[in-house]
Enzyme design. Structure first.
Site, PDB file in Angstrom:
ATOM      1  N   ARG A  41       0.819  -1.233   0.000  1.00  0.00           N
ATOM      2  CA  ARG A  41       0.000   0.000   0.000  1.00  0.00           C
ATOM      3  C   ARG A  41       0.850   1.279   0.000  1.00  0.00           C
ATOM      4  O   ARG A  41       0.466   2.297   0.576  1.00  0.00           O
ATOM      5  CB  ARG A  41      -0.942   0.050   1.216  1.00  0.00           C
ATOM      6  CG  ARG A  41      -1.909  -1.055   1.323  1.00  0.00           C
ATOM      7  CD  ARG A  41      -2.932  -1.102   0.198  1.00  0.00           C
ATOM      8  NE  ARG A  41      -3.729  -2.286   0.357  1.00  0.00           N
ATOM      9  CZ  ARG A  41      -3.347  -3.490  -0.074  1.00  0.00           C
ATOM     10  NH1 ARG A  41      -2.216  -3.656  -0.744  1.00  0.00           N
ATOM     11  NH2 ARG A  41      -4.097  -4.555   0.126  1.00  0.00           N
TER      12      ARG A  41
ATOM     13  N   SER B  28     -10.782  -0.873   3.823  1.00  0.00           N
ATOM     14  CA  SER B  28     -10.002  -1.052   5.055  1.00  0.00           C
ATOM     15  C   SER B  28      -9.445   0.283   5.532  1.00  0.00           C
ATOM     16  O   SER B  28      -8.908   1.052   4.742  1.00  0.00           O
ATOM     17  CB  SER B  28      -8.834  -2.009   4.818  1.00  0.00           C
ATOM     18  OG  SER B  28      -9.348  -3.280   4.511  1.00  0.00           O
TER      19      SER B  28
ATOM     20  N   GLU C  55      -4.831   4.016   6.331  1.00  0.00           N
ATOM     21  CA  GLU C  55      -4.636   3.901   4.877  1.00  0.00           C
ATOM     22  C   GLU C  55      -5.374   5.037   4.159  1.00  0.00           C
ATOM     23  O   GLU C  55      -5.061   5.392   3.040  1.00  0.00           O
ATOM     24  CB  GLU C  55      -5.262   2.559   4.472  1.00  0.00           C
ATOM     25  CG  GLU C  55      -4.671   1.880   3.270  1.00  0.00           C
ATOM     26  CD  GLU C  55      -5.264   0.474   3.108  1.00  0.00           C
ATOM     27  OE1 GLU C  55      -4.951  -0.387   3.943  1.00  0.00           O
ATOM     28  OE2 GLU C  55      -6.036   0.260   2.175  1.00  0.00           O
TER      29      GLU C  55
HETATM   30  C1  LIG Z   1     -15.769  -1.170  -0.601  1.00  0.00           C
HETATM   31  C2  LIG Z   1     -14.303  -0.842  -0.782  1.00  0.00           C
HETATM   32  C3  LIG Z   1     -13.383  -1.874  -0.907  1.00  0.00           C
HETATM   33  C4  LIG Z   1     -12.025  -1.591  -1.062  1.00  0.00           C
HETATM   34  N1  LIG Z   1     -11.144  -2.632  -1.181  1.00  0.00           N
HETATM   35  C5  LIG Z   1      -9.841  -2.363  -1.363  1.00  0.00           C
HETATM   36  C6  LIG Z   1      -8.904  -3.442  -1.517  1.00  0.00           C
HETATM   37  O1  LIG Z   1      -9.268  -4.621  -1.517  1.00  0.00           O
HETATM   38  N2  LIG Z   1      -7.598  -3.130  -1.682  1.00  0.00           N
HETATM   39  C7  LIG Z   1      -7.156  -1.838  -1.706  1.00  0.00           C
HETATM   40  O2  LIG Z   1      -5.946  -1.613  -1.880  1.00  0.00           O
HETATM   41  N3  LIG Z   1      -8.015  -0.800  -1.555  1.00  0.00           N
HETATM   42  C8  LIG Z   1      -9.334  -1.027  -1.397  1.00  0.00           C
HETATM   43  N4  LIG Z   1     -10.204   0.016  -1.241  1.00  0.00           N
HETATM   44  C9  LIG Z   1      -9.688   1.411  -1.179  1.00  0.00           C
HETATM   45  C10 LIG Z   1      -9.648   2.176  -2.539  1.00  0.00           C
HETATM   46  O3  LIG Z   1     -10.633   1.678  -3.431  1.00  0.00           O
HETATM   47  C11 LIG Z   1      -8.262   2.098  -3.188  1.00  0.00           C
HETATM   48  O4  LIG Z   1      -7.282   2.678  -2.366  1.00  0.00           O
HETATM   49  C12 LIG Z   1      -8.235   2.808  -4.560  1.00  0.00           C
HETATM   50  O5  LIG Z   1      -7.011   2.527  -5.189  1.00  0.00           O
HETATM   51  C13 LIG Z   1      -8.387   4.331  -4.472  1.00  0.00           C
HETATM   52  O6  LIG Z   1      -8.569   4.818  -5.791  1.00  0.00           O
HETATM   53  P1  LIG Z   1      -9.398   6.140  -6.077  1.00  0.00           P
HETATM   54  O7  LIG Z   1      -9.378   6.399  -7.546  1.00  0.00           O
HETATM   55  O8  LIG Z   1     -10.733   6.076  -5.446  1.00  0.00           O
HETATM   56  O9  LIG Z   1      -8.477   7.213  -5.364  1.00  0.00           O
HETATM   57  P2  LIG Z   1      -8.930   8.463  -4.457  1.00  0.00           P
HETATM   58  O10 LIG Z   1      -9.528   7.951  -3.198  1.00  0.00           O
HETATM   59  O11 LIG Z   1      -9.711   9.426  -5.255  1.00  0.00           O
HETATM   60  O12 LIG Z   1      -7.495   9.078  -4.147  1.00  0.00           O
HETATM   61  C14 LIG Z   1      -6.547   8.388  -3.371  1.00  0.00           C
HETATM   62  C15 LIG Z   1      -5.203   9.103  -3.497  1.00  0.00           C
HETATM   63  O13 LIG Z   1      -4.723   8.927  -4.835  1.00  0.00           O
HETATM   64  C16 LIG Z   1      -4.411  10.187  -5.406  1.00  0.00           C
HETATM   65  N5  LIG Z   1      -4.675  10.109  -6.846  1.00  0.00           N
HETATM   66  C17 LIG Z   1      -5.777   9.585  -7.438  1.00  0.00           C
HETATM   67  N6  LIG Z   1      -5.648   9.654  -8.787  1.00  0.00           N
HETATM   68  C18 LIG Z   1      -4.454  10.239  -9.031  1.00  0.00           C
HETATM   69  C19 LIG Z   1      -3.747  10.595 -10.214  1.00  0.00           C
HETATM   70  N7  LIG Z   1      -4.246  10.383 -11.428  1.00  0.00           N
HETATM   71  N8  LIG Z   1      -2.524  11.194 -10.079  1.00  0.00           N
HETATM   72  C20 LIG Z   1      -2.007  11.428  -8.858  1.00  0.00           C
HETATM   73  N9  LIG Z   1      -2.619  11.102  -7.707  1.00  0.00           N
HETATM   74  C21 LIG Z   1      -3.830  10.521  -7.792  1.00  0.00           C
HETATM   75  C22 LIG Z   1      -5.335  11.173  -4.700  1.00  0.00           C
HETATM   76  O14 LIG Z   1      -4.838  12.510  -4.787  1.00  0.00           O
HETATM   77  C23 LIG Z   1      -5.298  10.622  -3.286  1.00  0.00           C
HETATM   78  O15 LIG Z   1      -4.132  11.068  -2.628  1.00  0.00           O
HETATM   79  C24 LIG Z   1     -11.579  -0.236  -1.102  1.00  0.00           C
HETATM   80  C25 LIG Z   1     -12.518   0.803  -0.989  1.00  0.00           C
HETATM   81  C26 LIG Z   1     -13.872   0.509  -0.836  1.00  0.00           C
HETATM   82  C27 LIG Z   1     -14.850   1.638  -0.737  1.00  0.00           C
END
Ligand SMILES: Cc1cc2nc3c(=O)[nH]c(=O)nc-3n(C[C@H](O)[C@H](O)[C@H](O)COP(=O)(O)OP(=O)(O)OC[C@H]3O[C@@H](n4cnc5c(N)ncnc54)[C@H](O)[C@@H]3O)c2cc1C
Length: 293
Positions: A168, A218, A288
């Site tokens: 992570r 998580s 996280e």
């Molecule tokens: C039901 C559920 C289940 C989940 N299960 C998992 C799992 O199994 N494993 C896991 O690892 N995570 C899990 N997650 C957490 C989450 O989905 C991940 O961390 C995911 O990768 C976040 O992506 P996002 O596009 O939503 O990022 P955001 O939440 O929008 O952003 C997260 C970070 O990434 C940065 N960011 C996003 N896009 C860019 C870009 N293009 N350039 C630079 N920075 C950027 C943002 O600025 C921020 O700092 C889960 C979440 C939920 C709600």
């Protein structure tokens, strides 16, 4: 600022947005402005304006790892960066593409390596940034190149060896990069076996995760050789509430928004858990999820 942004002609500009709609926790106040740039040139133009005027900004993926408060800077969403090219086992995909959509699509083509991602509701950019993962694998195993804009506004390619991928964690969390596109290398596999694995895991997730409530997955990283969920269960916090936020009775490492939670409810519950776990086990849990305000 809004008038300046409109004059730049860089894409869609929304003002005074309800941030609850932009994070999966469904918490947050008002976001002053959200820009959806039309393309790379528009994004560069926007970034030049931001740097010149020293304005706070944040790249927003799908908001599935964020806890929003109010945000008075510029939010940037890369929805238009949704290109997808599949060439045999090599995938080039834009940062705004949905990770679940990508994982489902390649799996149906009999490509293996993204099975873990079919339950992760983020964007490709967010997953590359977070090094999203599950089932003992993560993006670090499959991402070979990432196209970025650096803090000096140069467009650059970074290679897997540069990305410092750990559990992570990635280079992106410790620098200022905008992820534009990722190159992912998969393997040829057996389509039916891949789809069976995905279906199996989906059933397991439905049983073990509170997917019927808003959350951001998580809350804490697992400490070495242990599980954050086990520690939280051991301090008796399953079902514990602060305002409208609750430690899920189904999965102790999930906080759910069960009743119109406010940003502070989620943050206070996180802090209470950290304090109790530190007192009882002398372990510093690492959150996280990211507070954006
Ligand atoms: C039901 C559920 C289940 C989940 N299960 C998992 C799992 O199994 N494993 C896991 O690892 N995570 C899990 N997650 C957490 C989450 O989905 C991940 O961390 C995911 O990768 C976040 O992506 P996002 O596009 O939503 O990022 P955001 O939440 O929008 O952003 C997260 C970070 O990434 C940065 N960011 C996003 N896009 C860019 C870009 N293009 N350039 C630079 N920075 C950027 C943002 O600025 C921020 O700092 C889960 C979440 C939920 C709600």
């Amino acid at each position: 600022m809004i008038e300046d942004l409109k004059k730049l002609k860089i894409g869609r500009i929304d003002v005074n947005i309800d941030l609850k709609k932009y994070c999966t926790y469904k918490v947050g106040g008002i976001g002053k402005v959200l820009v959806i740039p039309d393309n790379e040139q528009c994004l560069l133009k926007l970034m030049k304006y931001i740097k010149k005027n020293n304005i706070k900004y944040k790249i927003l993926g799908n908001g599935s790892n964020l806890i929003f408060g109010d945000f008075d800077g510029i939010l940037i969403k890369l929805d238009k960066f949704n290109n997808l090219e599949i060439n045999d086992t090599i995938i080039k995909v834009g940062a705004g593409y949905s990770l679940i959509k990508l994982a489902t699509k390649v799996s149906k083509l009999g490509l293996s390596g993204l099975e873990f991602a079919t339950g992760i509701p983020g964007s490709v950019g967010g997953a590359v940034y977070m090094n999203a993962g599950a089932y003992k694998t993560d993006m670090g195993y499959i991402v070979s190149e990432v196209k970025v804009i650096t803090k000096d506004l140069e467009i650059k390619k970074l290679y897997n060896r540069d990305l410092n991928y750990h559990y992570r964690d990635s280079l992106f969390q410790h620098g200022e990069y905008i992820i534009l596109e990722a190159k992912i290398i998969l393997k040829k596999g057996n389509k039916n076996e891949i789809l069976d694995i995905i279906e199996n895991r989906k059933q397991r997730r439905l049983m073990s995760q509170p997917l019927e409530y808003p959350s951001a997955g998580s809350v804490f990283r697992n400490p070495t050789n242990d599980f954050a969920g086990r520690l939280i269960e051991d301090i008796g916090y399953k079902g514990k509430t602060v305002g409208g936020a609750m430690v899920s009775p189904k999965h102790a490492n999930f906080i759910i928004n069960y009743n119109n939670a406010k940003t502070e409810d989620v943050i206070n519950l996180i802090n209470d858990i950290k304090k109790e776990v530190k007192e009882k086990y002398k372990i510093d849990l690492i959150c996280e999820q990211e507070i954006v305000e």
